[in-house]
Design a protein around this motif. Sequence first.
Motif, PDB file in Angstrom:
ATOM      1  N   SER A 112     -22.878 -33.890  58.504  1.00  0.00           N
ATOM      2  CA  SER A 112     -22.345 -34.333  59.795  1.00  0.00           C
ATOM      3  C   SER A 112     -23.374 -35.090  60.639  1.00  0.00           C
ATOM      4  N   ALA A 113     -24.637 -34.664  60.587  1.00  0.00           N
ATOM      5  CA  ALA A 113     -25.655 -35.331  61.398  1.00  0.00           C
ATOM      6  C   ALA A 113     -25.918 -36.755  60.937  1.00  0.00           C
ATOM      7  N   HIS A 114     -25.570 -37.051  59.687  1.00  0.00           N
ATOM      8  CA  HIS A 114     -25.834 -38.383  59.124  1.00  0.00           C
ATOM      9  C   HIS A 114     -24.557 -39.178  58.873  1.00  0.00           C
ATOM     10  N   GLU A 115     -23.394 -38.585  59.165  1.00  0.00           N
ATOM     11  CA  GLU A 115     -22.133 -39.214  58.774  1.00  0.00           C
ATOM     12  C   GLU A 115     -21.963 -40.610  59.364  1.00  0.00           C
ATOM     13  N   ALA A 116     -22.226 -40.784  60.653  1.00  0.00           N
ATOM     14  CA  ALA A 116     -22.025 -42.089  61.288  1.00  0.00           C
ATOM     15  C   ALA A 116     -22.872 -43.160  60.603  1.00  0.00           C
ATOM     16  N   GLU A 117     -24.135 -42.858  60.384  1.00  0.00           N
ATOM     17  CA  GLU A 117     -25.036 -43.814  59.726  1.00  0.00           C
ATOM     18  C   GLU A 117     -24.582 -44.103  58.295  1.00  0.00           C
ATOM     19  N   LEU A 118     -24.147 -43.073  57.578  1.00  0.00           N
ATOM     20  CA  LEU A 118     -23.722 -43.252  56.193  1.00  0.00           C
ATOM     21  C   LEU A 118     -22.460 -44.110  56.103  1.00  0.00           C
ATOM     22  N   LEU A 119     -21.504 -43.865  56.977  1.00  0.00           N
ATOM     23  CA  LEU A 119     -20.270 -44.655  56.964  1.00  0.00           C
ATOM     24  C   LEU A 119     -20.546 -46.112  57.320  1.00  0.00           C
ATOM     25  N   GLN A 120     -21.403 -46.319  58.309  1.00  0.00           N
ATOM     26  CA  GLN A 120     -21.749 -47.694  58.687  1.00  0.00           C
ATOM     27  C   GLN A 120     -22.462 -48.407  57.552  1.00  0.00           C
ATOM     28  N   HIS A 121     -23.313 -47.679  56.833  1.00  0.00           N
ATOM     29  CA  HIS A 121     -24.014 -48.270  55.689  1.00  0.00           C
ATOM     30  C   HIS A 121     -23.032 -48.615  54.569  1.00  0.00           C
ATOM     31  N   LEU A 122     -22.093 -47.720  54.288  1.00  0.00           N
ATOM     32  CA  LEU A 122     -21.095 -47.995  53.259  1.00  0.00           C
ATOM     33  C   LEU A 122     -20.261 -49.221  53.611  1.00  0.00           C
TER      34      LEU A 122
END
Length: 230
Positions: free
Chosen positions: A142-152
């Motif tokens: 959850s702490a990294h979800e926003a960054e991971l989705l934006q990267h994808l």
Amino acid sequence: MPSAAERTRTLVQSTCSSVLLIPGLEQAPPYALTPDERTVGRDGEVLLTFPEHSPAVRAAAHAHDDELSAVLEVTDVAPVAVPHRVRGRTWVSGRLTRVPRDTGPGTATLRLETGELSLDDLWGAERVEPEDFAAARPDPLSAHEAELLQHLAAAHGSEVQLLRGLLGEHTGAGSAAGAVAVPLALDRFGLRVRFVGVQTFDARFDLPEPVADVGGLRRAMHTLFEAAAG
């Protein structure tokens, strides 16, 4: 899939926007009732940090016999550009009191005892028992979800687009052709993609196995993309 209690705990401990709804303070501007920090205590109580002069702190200070009720509303908005960006909301209601502890100059901590919890998100609407909420843990991604989705979305758009090939004969597979695939939500069990086109719909892609961290997710996503490409 993550349980309703886990999803609720994830939202409450996330950086999603929130507002504390208190009877009698309906006219207060929302920013004045937005906590600076949210944490969950050992027994599932929600600890909220506010400026000392906030109307929420004043209301708690003037309450008698711990009879001040309040509702914490947390709103989850997708971190990527997609139609219908609100992914969910959760509500935590209970008694509100001030915690007699030092939180630093100019700040105060309020304790919201969890009496009732409800959740309405991409999985559906559910009630959550306070003891289940207290025992749950937030999703490890959850702490990294926003960054991971934006990267994808920015760097792996073509791979995400290929995932439509895994839909097979399921309903909506035909309408996925020509649709834009946007990574919408991510947790330790899988990836949800929104296909935006003539017919907009969501599809959930399970990871080969639940992951515990970002390293495990990278390996799992590589396997998933390989399956889609093959």
